[in-house]
Motif scaffolding. Structure first.
Motif, mmCIF file in Angstrom:
data_model
loop_
_atom_site.group_PDB
_atom_site.id
_atom_site.type_symbol
_atom_site.label_atom_id
_atom_site.label_comp_id
_atom_site.label_asym_id
_atom_site.label_seq_id
_atom_site.Cartn_x
_atom_site.Cartn_y
_atom_site.Cartn_z
ATOM 1 N N LEU A 97 0.824 -1.208 0.000
ATOM 2 C CA LEU A 97 0.000 0.000 0.000
ATOM 3 C C LEU A 97 0.857 1.257 0.000
ATOM 4 O O LEU A 97 0.488 2.261 -0.608
ATOM 5 N N TRP A 98 2.025 1.204 0.638
ATOM 6 C CA TRP A 98 2.878 2.393 0.705
ATOM 7 C C TRP A 98 3.331 2.828 -0.685
ATOM 8 O O TRP A 98 3.377 4.019 -0.982
ATOM 9 N N SER A 99 3.637 1.888 -1.561
ATOM 10 C CA SER A 99 4.042 2.248 -2.926
ATOM 11 C C SER A 99 2.887 2.864 -3.706
ATOM 12 O O SER A 99 3.107 3.630 -4.653
ATOM 13 N N THR A 100 1.668 2.530 -3.314
ATOM 14 C CA THR A 100 0.497 3.086 -3.983
ATOM 15 C C THR A 100 0.208 4.511 -3.508
ATOM 16 O O THR A 100 -0.076 5.392 -4.315
ATOM 17 N N TRP A 155 -2.087 -4.126 7.315
ATOM 18 C CA TRP A 155 -2.029 -2.740 7.778
ATOM 19 C C TRP A 155 -0.825 -2.028 7.173
ATOM 20 O O TRP A 155 0.128 -2.663 6.718
ATOM 21 N N MET A 156 -0.910 -0.721 7.149
ATOM 22 C CA MET A 156 0.228 0.124 6.792
ATOM 23 C C MET A 156 0.355 1.199 7.855
ATOM 24 O O MET A 156 -0.644 1.810 8.260
ATOM 25 N N LEU A 157 1.558 1.418 8.323
ATOM 26 C CA LEU A 157 1.825 2.471 9.293
ATOM 27 C C LEU A 157 2.490 3.629 8.570
ATOM 28 O O LEU A 157 3.516 3.463 7.906
ATOM 29 N N ARG A 158 1.875 4.804 8.679
ATOM 30 C CA ARG A 158 2.431 6.018 8.088
ATOM 31 C C ARG A 158 2.942 6.917 9.217
ATOM 32 O O ARG A 158 2.232 7.167 10.187
ATOM 33 N N ALA A 159 4.163 7.390 9.082
ATOM 34 C CA ALA A 159 4.766 8.227 10.113
ATOM 35 C C ALA A 159 5.385 9.465 9.492
ATOM 36 O O ALA A 159 5.905 9.419 8.373
#
Length: 209
Positions: A97-100, A155-159
């Motif tokens: 998901l982070w690459s998206t 899940w994806m963690l965004r910081a």
């Protein structure tokens, strides 16, 4: 620990701060973790529902709470030289998901007149950002940040790193260690991809009049 209600001064719990007074967290290069990876490890963490945060000396855990709904809008570790803000989102079981979302974040920042460039860091590809902001006195300034994404199990963690750790990536090891200690509790409820995982106030948090 302190929590801030929207448009109000910071509110605090009574007694010692469990973050500032805790023993040092051991650095790790393998986190952030899924809850299943740390079950039974005996480590004390602040339970925020979808996020379990290990106390970090010299950094204060702050929560911004929307007054009408009681919803936690932001989770932050703050220190004298900067801050680390983070949030978890629902993601596919097998996906990146982070690459998206990374190019979407960069495009949004560009639309606001800022810049976002990619760099390779401890957690993979991250964004180094410069975003125009307006100071309380009405003057314009630029806020630097580093946005990091970590893919987990559904899940994806965004910081976001702010302050000195954003300006000096090579000297931000202790801040990155703090991020690596974060634990995500995804839960079993089906959720749309990209929806924020709910964060709740811990039981000991209460408003001080």
């Amino acid at each position: 620990m302190k929590f801030r209600r929207k448009a109000e001064p910071t509110q605090a719990t009574d007694g010692p701060d469990p973050v500032a007074d805790a023993p040092a967290a051991a650095p790790t290069g393998t986190g952030p973790f899924d809850e299943s990876e740390v079950a039974g490890d005996g480590v004390e963490r602040v339970d925020l529902g979808s996020l379990l945060v290990r106390p970090t000396p010299g950094r204060e855990l702050r929560l911004q709470v929307d007054e009408p709904t009681g919803t936690v809008q932001a989770v932050m570790l703050a220190g004298p030289d900067g801050a680390l803000e983070f949030q978890a989102f629902a993601a596919p079981r097998h996906g990146d998901l982070w690459s998206t979302v990374r190019p979407q974040i960069a495009a949004d920042i560009a639309a606001r007149g800022g810049t976002a460039t990619e760099r390779e860091g401890r957690f993979g590809t991250e964004l180094v950002c410069q975003v125009p902001v307006q100071r309380p006195d009405g003057t314009q300034a630029t806020q630097p940040s580093r946005i990091i994404g970590v893919n987990g199990d559904r899940w994806m963690l965004r910081a976001s790193l702010l302050g000195r750790p954003a300006l000096e990536p090579d000297g931000s090891g202790e801040w990155e260690d703090a991020l690596a200690q974060v634990v995500v509790r995804r839960g079993t409820t089906a959720m749309p991809v990209g929806e924020p995982l709910p964060v709740v106030l811990p039981e000991q948090a209460r408003r001080v009049n």
